[in-house]
Enzyme design. Structure first.
Site, short mmCIF file in Angstrom:
data_model
loop_
_atom_site.label_atom_id
_atom_site.label_comp_id
_atom_site.label_asym_id
_atom_site.label_seq_id
_atom_site.Cartn_x
_atom_site.Cartn_y
_atom_site.Cartn_z
N ASP A 143 0.86 -1.18 0.00
CA ASP A 143 0.00 0.00 0.00
C ASP A 143 0.90 1.24 0.00
OD1 ASP A 143 -2.64 1.20 0.34
OD2 ASP A 143 -2.10 1.56 2.42
N ARG A 190 -11.01 -12.51 6.93
CA ARG A 190 -9.83 -13.17 6.35
C ARG A 190 -10.23 -14.46 5.64
NH1 ARG A 190 -5.06 -10.92 8.42
NH2 ARG A 190 -5.20 -10.13 10.54
P1 IMP Z 1 1.86 -0.44 3.78
O1 IMP Z 1 2.89 -0.49 4.84
O2 IMP Z 1 1.08 0.84 3.81
O3 IMP Z 1 2.36 -0.78 2.40
O4 IMP Z 1 0.77 -1.48 4.16
C1 IMP Z 1 0.96 -2.78 4.05
C2 IMP Z 1 0.05 -3.52 4.99
O5 IMP Z 1 -1.16 -2.83 5.30
C3 IMP Z 1 -0.37 -4.78 4.31
O6 IMP Z 1 0.50 -5.82 4.64
C4 IMP Z 1 -1.73 -5.03 4.87
O7 IMP Z 1 -1.63 -5.81 6.04
C5 IMP Z 1 -2.26 -3.68 5.25
N1 IMP Z 1 -3.19 -3.21 4.22
C6 IMP Z 1 -2.95 -2.34 3.21
N2 IMP Z 1 -4.02 -2.16 2.44
C7 IMP Z 1 -4.98 -2.95 2.96
C8 IMP Z 1 -6.33 -3.23 2.58
O8 IMP Z 1 -6.89 -2.72 1.59
N3 IMP Z 1 -7.00 -4.13 3.36
C9 IMP Z 1 -6.44 -4.71 4.45
N4 IMP Z 1 -5.18 -4.49 4.83
C10 IMP Z 1 -4.46 -3.62 4.10
#
Ligand code: IMP
Ligand code: MG
Length: 179
Positions: free
Chosen positions: A105, A167
């Protein structure tokens, strides 16, 4: 527990996911052919179904380990502060490592994990993410393999949660708040 009412709109079917996982596994099989030191590292908890399906498609000597990084908590926004909640059990020095993530993300989580694992001197380190939301990226990082690029939606299912729920859905759906 989620605090707002929501429904889930279907986005990627179980069949489509299975076909894509098969394709990814074939690519990984080719990339790691001949290696006797592959260790597949699943990031808990969101990758647990993806990693289970992926490793069963691999005809390679594979070890599996898990690492848990801090998550969103009960919100749909990244905290941007990544902490390691559960570390690997095994050593990765000299090993070929494949990190398996559910979604990239903002990029903070994968970036943090990759930097950490690189300090342990693996022979090689590659990454795979089932889902990628490139429009949300704040850190310049891209997984070596990506299952699906998706728009900026909060998704659940196939291992991925909203406040620990959903999940167990066999498909991926997007959360739509109804309040
Ligand atoms: P980042 O550190 O912002 O890249 O987020 C990564 C983590 O956020 C992922 O491993 C997910 O666990 C969680 N995450 C990001 N987007 C989503 C979503 O749309 N649904 C659920 N979990 C998310
Ligand atoms: Mg995660």
């Amino acid at each position: 527990m989620p605090t707002r009412p929501y429904v889930i709109d279907r986005m990627i079917s179980a069949k489509t996911i299975a076909a894509r996982v098969e394709d990814l596994a074939r690519e990984i099989q080719t990339a790691f052919a001949g290696t006797e030191k592959l260790i597949v590292v699943g990031l808990l908890r969101g990758s647990f179904i993806f990693i289970a399906d992926l490793v069963r498609e691999l005809d390679l000597p594979v070890e599996v380990d898990f690492l848990e990084a801090s998550s969103y908590g009960d919100s749909t926004e990244s905290s941007r502060e990544v902490r390691i909640l559960k570390d690997l059990r095994g050593e990765i020095a000299g090993r070929d490592v494949l990190v398996v993530e559910d979604i990239v993300d903002t990029g903070y989580t994968l970036d943090h994990v990759v930097r950490l694992l690189k300090t342990r001197n693996p022979r090689t380190l590659k990454t795979i993410a089932l889902l990628d939301k490139p429009s949300r990226r704040e850190i310049d990082i891209r997984a070596d393999w990506i299952g699906f690029e998706i728009p900026d939606e909060f998704v659940v299912g196939y291992g991925i949660d909203f406040a620990q729920r959903n999940r167990n859905l066999p498909y991926i759906g997007k959360v739509r708040f109804t309040d």
